[in-house]
Structures are given as structure tokens and as C-alpha cells.
Design an enzyme around this catalytic site. Structure first.
Site, PDB file in Angstrom:
ATOM      1  N   GLY A 184       2.137   0.172  10.610  1.00  0.00           N
ATOM      2  CA  GLY A 184       3.048  -0.676  10.236  1.00  0.00           C
ATOM      3  C   GLY A 184       2.636  -1.918   9.102  1.00  0.00           C
ATOM      4  N   CYS A 185       1.427  -1.571   8.715  1.00  0.00           N
ATOM      5  CA  CYS A 185       0.711  -2.547   7.872  1.00  0.00           C
ATOM      6  C   CYS A 185       0.787  -1.878   6.190  1.00  0.00           C
ATOM      7  CB  CYS A 185      -0.569  -2.986   8.177  1.00  0.00           C
ATOM      8  SG  CYS A 185      -0.849  -3.339   9.867  1.00  0.00           S
ATOM      9  N   GLN A 186       1.309  -2.771   5.342  1.00  0.00           N
ATOM     10  CA  GLN A 186       1.285  -2.523   3.732  1.00  0.00           C
ATOM     11  C   GLN A 186      -0.438  -2.101   3.796  1.00  0.00           C
ATOM     12  OE1 GLN A 186       2.028  -4.464   0.009  1.00  0.00           O
ATOM     13  NE2 GLN A 186       3.856  -3.797   0.768  1.00  0.00           N
ATOM     14  N   SER A 187      -1.133  -3.130   4.165  1.00  0.00           N
ATOM     15  CA  SER A 187      -2.566  -3.025   4.078  1.00  0.00           C
ATOM     16  C   SER A 187      -2.890  -2.604   5.520  1.00  0.00           C
ATOM     17  CB  SER A 187      -3.264  -4.424   3.878  1.00  0.00           C
ATOM     18  OG  SER A 187      -2.692  -5.294   4.771  1.00  0.00           O
ATOM     19  N   SER A 201       5.310  -6.676   5.731  1.00  0.00           N
ATOM     20  CA  SER A 201       4.459  -5.530   5.531  1.00  0.00           C
ATOM     21  C   SER A 201       3.153  -5.564   6.148  1.00  0.00           C
ATOM     22  CB  SER A 201       4.526  -5.444   3.839  1.00  0.00           C
ATOM     23  OG  SER A 201       4.500  -6.631   3.393  1.00  0.00           O
TER      24      SER A 201
END
Lengths: 154, 406
Positions: free
Chosen positions: A57-60, A125
């Protein structure tokens, strides 16, 4: 692992972070602080930078590992983005080296107070909420292990 | 002279501060802002004309129906379609593509058949075909790109064979900005009897579109990426092929007669417009089209080209910048990374300087994997943006670079 004596409580740790951010009024300066904290995050062992430790669930990407030592949980983590590392570093400073019960009860009001609450929204994000959820999940697991008297070491 | 000041005054959203700084909106490829004319049209609709269309005999219903059908003709004229009934109102480009993939797949695709698409597609023009192929036992063939982000045209042509049932590709890439030679592709595919669907979500707002000149079989776009409201979009399809396709959803205006054991369906375009349509959205879309036509698509394209050239030159002068998509023929967006830094970091910092850009995979994960990057930072320009704003972007990127690099 650096051990502070006397050990600080979660709320004491939160206050230190709040004071650090209070020095800055401009958003850019707050982010500069996060970048610096990101650069100084102790890096996780390469054996933990695998999908097993990846928080979704992380963009990074964020990798989080937890070890249980003397009734306290020691978190280590890393990210491929510096600001995310900075946010992770904040959470480490507040929650690492605390007991499972204290971690589970932590309200983490500092996130709101330093103005990073926008990152707590589940749609954000960088997935700060997923990190917190994962850290509390570790606390639950270690608490259950303690109750079962398995005496696990990480 | 392009009337930039007048245009900027038409877009209320632009005139605000974020983080105590003037907002610079460079996320136009995700959604464009709306001029007062569009906002007013929606407001007017709900204040004066709101009614369910097509079925009432009373004054308001007739008025709303007339406006709705008038809008269909205006969309027809905007993209130069032959007939108004070739214009189907949908909720957006995604639904338009899903409609075609589902109905076309059900009717025409057999095990062993093939669909050709490209690596630069938005998920909305990739996943519907991928899933349909999986369901039908068909094969999805994917054309690649060169280092400039241009379509490998020879490669794509090589994928079209006697098993190909459809070619589906973007008019303009939402990540790379590449304008694909769609007319040439349609011509090549048609010589082999293969229909072509064009995802025009990033096309209509930047380029004059003539579907008869392109000769494409389907052209899909969204209202919200062309200064209109969210929740309204268009599927253009050639009459002949739309007649052949089965209905997509059932109920409402798409029904002709219902019997206990069977149902007959309405004719085009109503056959594909199940349920109460987004009439207010159509009113807004109509106002957006009028706005674009009054501004002039050719003038818009020329102004945006000027912005793109200016931004490209200034950003290229920053040491260490990496660009993704440097096609000769390109729409007004720039995808980049600052050296080896993460797009999320750059986006977060320049956001705090008041500049809205998009970071991440831009709903094009296969393309990110292909380019072996986690994502990009994308600045996409609209005709209300200015050179001064580009200068602010350049300064913001320099600031981010200074903060992120050691």
C-alpha cells in the site's frame, strides 16, 4: 542497538519529536527535516529487504522488521524513498524499544500535532497508516507469544 | 495572440494558495480544471432543467431530452463523426473501453484469436483486453517502444496476422506523451480486415480529432480530461460495428419491448445507454466542447506546444535529469526523475512549493516494468498554464534536487 537509560516512554518520545517540528513554520522546512531524518535512518539488514518484510500500500517501498528483546520490541526498517524513510524514522524513534502493551495502547497524537496527519489517511500513497498497523500487529503477536510463555527471541 | 489572461480568469480553481504559495496545477493529464462556463452549465441544469429524459411527456422532460440529444450532435461535430447515433454516452473512457472489450469479446473472439495492444497503454486500455483474452482463451500481443518512447511500429505491424481480432492503442500516451501514428495503424489494420479502437483520453484535449479521417472503428474519451465534468465520457463507434455488438448492460432506455420470455432492445445509440444517464454531466460536457471550440483546438495545440518546448529546454538544463518519453511527436507532458531519487520524494517536496504534479506508475505498471523504474514524476500542461509557472516548476525541481541529493 542504542539503549537509552533511563528508558523514555512513548509519550516522552512523542514530545521530543513535537518540539523538533515546532521550530519550523514552513512546510518545506518540515519536509527538509524529514529528509534529514530519512538520511540518518539506521539501515535494515539486507536479509530483511525482501517481500516478506515489505509493507503493501505504499507508493514507495517500506521494509519493516521487528525483534523481541527483554520484553521490548526493536524495530528496524528501510524505504526506497527518503521522505518515507524520514517518516519511518519518526515511528522508530517513538515506538521502538517499547513493550507490546505500550505500543498497542499508543494513540500517536504526535502525528497530528506535527502536521503529518494527512499521511495517515488510508488513501495516502506512502501508507503511513499501514506502517503503524504493521507495527501494532507485531506488538499483538509478541504479546500473544509472551502470554503463551514461548519466550521467543525475534 | 493567445488570450491567456482571459482564459485563466475562467478557471476559478487556479486562483488559490496552497501551503501559503500560489497553486501551480500541472496534473492536467489526470484531470483538467473546469471553466466557469462548465460549472454554470451544470448548475443551470439542476436549477432549471432537471428531469429524467426520453420518457416524459411534460415540458421539462422534453426540454432536458432535447438538450441531451443536442449535445450528442455537438459531440458528433466535435470529433467529426458521421452520425449522432454513433456517439454513446458513458461514464468515461474506462467504461467505453470496457463496453467494447466485453461485447466485442463475447460476440467475436474465440479461443486462439489474438488482440494487439502496446506496452504504453493505461491500465484502462490494457486490463479489459487482458481479462477478455483470458476469459475467451485468446492471446494478448503487446507491441514495444524504442528508447525515445515511440511505438515500435514495425513490431506492431508484425503482430497483426490472420488471428488478430482487434488492435487497441492510445492516441497519446499518458506517461510518455507520445502521439501515436494512429491513422497509419488503422490503415494497416484495415487492409487486413482488423478493427481498431483508439483510447483518446489524452488525445481529445490536446489535438483536433477527426474520427472519419482517422477511420478508426472506436474512439473513447472522458469529459473530465477535457475541461468537462467527471462521470461523463464518450464511446464513438462506427454504426455498422455498433449495430453488430450485443448490449452491454440491461435496463432502462436500452429496452424496446419486454415479454415474459424475451426482450427486444432499442436501436443505437440507446441500445448502449442503460439506466438513467448522466444528464447534468452531458450538459457540462457540452459547455466544455463549446469552450474548446471557441478557444480553438489548433490555437490550443500551438500554445501547449510552446509550453512543452519551453519546459523541455529549461528542465533539460538541470544536470542529472532523466526523461521518459522524448518522442519527436509529443503532447504537452513531461515524465522525469531527478537522478536516482524516488518520484515520491520529488513530488512531495514540490507539492510543498505549491506545485501539483503526479508521481508513481500513472496506471501503467507494465510500462514501468518495461522501463525498469518505480515510477516517474509527471508534469502535464494545459492551455491555462504559463511560462511563469514553468519557471516555478524549474525552481522547485532545483530545490528538491538540492534537498534530496547529498
Amino acid at each position: 542497538m542504542l539503549t537509552l537509560w533511563p528508558p523514555m516512554s512513548i509519550s516522552e518520545n512523542e514530545q521530543i519529536v513535537i518540539d523538533e517540528f515546532a521550530a519550523y513554520d514552513d512546510w518545506l522546512d518540515k519536509y527538509n527535516l524529514l529528509v534529514e531524518m530519512g538520511k540518518s535512518l539506521p539501515v535494515i539488514g539486507p536479509q530483511y529487504k525482501t517481500d516478506t518484510y515489505l509493507i503493501s500500500g505504499c507508493q514507495s517501498k517500506v521494509w519493516l522488521h521487528a525483534a523481541f528483546e527483554n520484553g521490548k520490541i526493536i524495530f528496524t526498517a528501510d524505504s526506497d524513498a527518503i521522505i518515507t524513510k524520514g517518516i519511518v524514522n519518526l515511528l522508530m524513534r517513538v515506538l521502538s524499544n517499547q513493550s507490546p502493551d505500550d505500543i498497542l495502547q499508543a494513540k500517536l497524537g504526535f502525528i497530528d500535532q506535527i502536521g503529518l496527519q494527512e499521511h495517515l489517511s488510508p488513501t495516502r500513497s506512502n501508507g503511513l497508516s499501514n506502517m503503524v498497523k504493521q507495527m501494532k500487529l507485531y506488538a499483538t503477536v509478541f504479546k500473544m507469544k509472551m502470554a503463551g510463555k514461548t519466550g521467543s527471541q525475534g | 495572440m493567445f488570450p491567456i489572461e482571459k482564459i485563466r480568469n475562467d478557471f476559478p480553481v487556479l486562483h488559490q494558495q496552497v501551503y501559503k504559495r500560489q497553486l501551480v496545477y500541472f496534473d492536467n493529464a489526470a484531470t483538467t480544471q473546469k471553466p466557469v462556463q462548465v460549472i454554470e452549465a451544470i448548475r443551470h441544469y439542476y436549477e432549471r432543467d432537471n428531469c429524467n429524459i426520453h420518457r416524459g411527456v411534460h415540458y421539462l422532460s422534453l426540454k432536458a431530452t432535447e438538450a441531451y440529444e443536442e449535445a450528442r450532435k455537438e459531440v458528433r461535430d466535435f470529433i467529426h463523426a458521421r452520425h449522432a447515433h454513433e456517439i454513446i454516452f458513458t461514464k468515461g473512457a474506462t467504461e467505453s473501453i470496457n463496453l467494447v472489450a466485453a461485447t466485442f469479446g463475447k460476440w467475436f473472439v474465440q479461443p486462439g484469436d489474438e488482440v494487439v495492444t502496446t506496452i504504453m497503454e493505461h491500465h484502462s486500455n490494457f486490463v479489459p483486453w487482458q481479462q477478455m483474452c483470458l476469459e475467451r482463451g485468446a492471446k494478448l500481443r503487446i507491441a514495444g517502444i524504442n528508447d525515445s518512447g515511440e511505438l515500435d511500429l514495425e513490431g506492431l505491424f508484425g503482430l497483426i496476422n490472420e488471428n488478430t481480432k482487434m488492435v487497441a492503442l492510445a492516441h497519446v500516451s499518458n506517461v510518455l506523451g507520445t502521439i501515436n501514428p494512429v491513422k497509419e495503424i488503422v490503415s494497416f489494420a484495415h487492409e487486413r480486415g482488423v478493427p481498431v479502437l483508439i483510447d483518446g483520453a489524452q488525445g481529445v484535449s490536446h489535438l483536433p480529432v477527426d474520427v472519419q479521417d482517422l477511420d478508426c472503428d472506436f474512439y473513447c474519451f472522458s469529459g473530465h480530461k477535457m475541461y468537462g465534468p467527471m462521470g461523463i465520457g464518450v464511446l464513438y463507434g462506427k454504426e455498422k460495428i455498433l449495430e453488430e455488438l450485443p448490449p452491454y448492460q440491461l435496463g432502462g432506455e436500452m429496452i424496446k419491448d419486454v415479454f415474459l420470455d424475451h426482450t427486444t432492445f432499442n436501436e443505437l445509440p440507446f441500445k448502449f445507454e442503460a439506466g438513467t444517464p448522466n444528464v447534468a454531466g452531458v450538459a457540462g460536457l457540452r459547455a466544455a466542447i463549446k469552450y474548446l471550440q471557441e478557444t480553438g483546438m489548433t490555437a490550443i495545440a500551438a500554445y501547449e506546444e510552446m509550453l512543452l518546448r519551453d519546459a523541455t529546454a529549461k528542465l533539460s538544463a538541470i544536470p542529472g535529469m532523466r526523461f521518459f518519453g522524448t518522442a519527436a511527436h509529443k503532447a504537452s507532458l513531461i515524465s522525469f526523475l531527478i537522478g536516482q531519487t524516488h518520484p515520491f520524494d520529488t513530488g512531495s517536496i514540490i507539492d510543498k512549493l505549491g506545485i501539483a504534479v503526479r508521481t508513481g506508475h500513472h496506471c501503467a505498471m507494465p510500462l514501468m516494468d518495461y522501463m525498469k523504474i518505480p515510477g516517474t514524476v509527471r508534469a502535464s500542461f494545459a492551455f491555462y498554464n504559463t511560462i511563469e509557472e514553468i519557471d516555478l516548476l524549474v525552481a522547485a525541481i532545483e530545490k528538491a534536487k538540492e534537498m534530496l541529493e547529498d
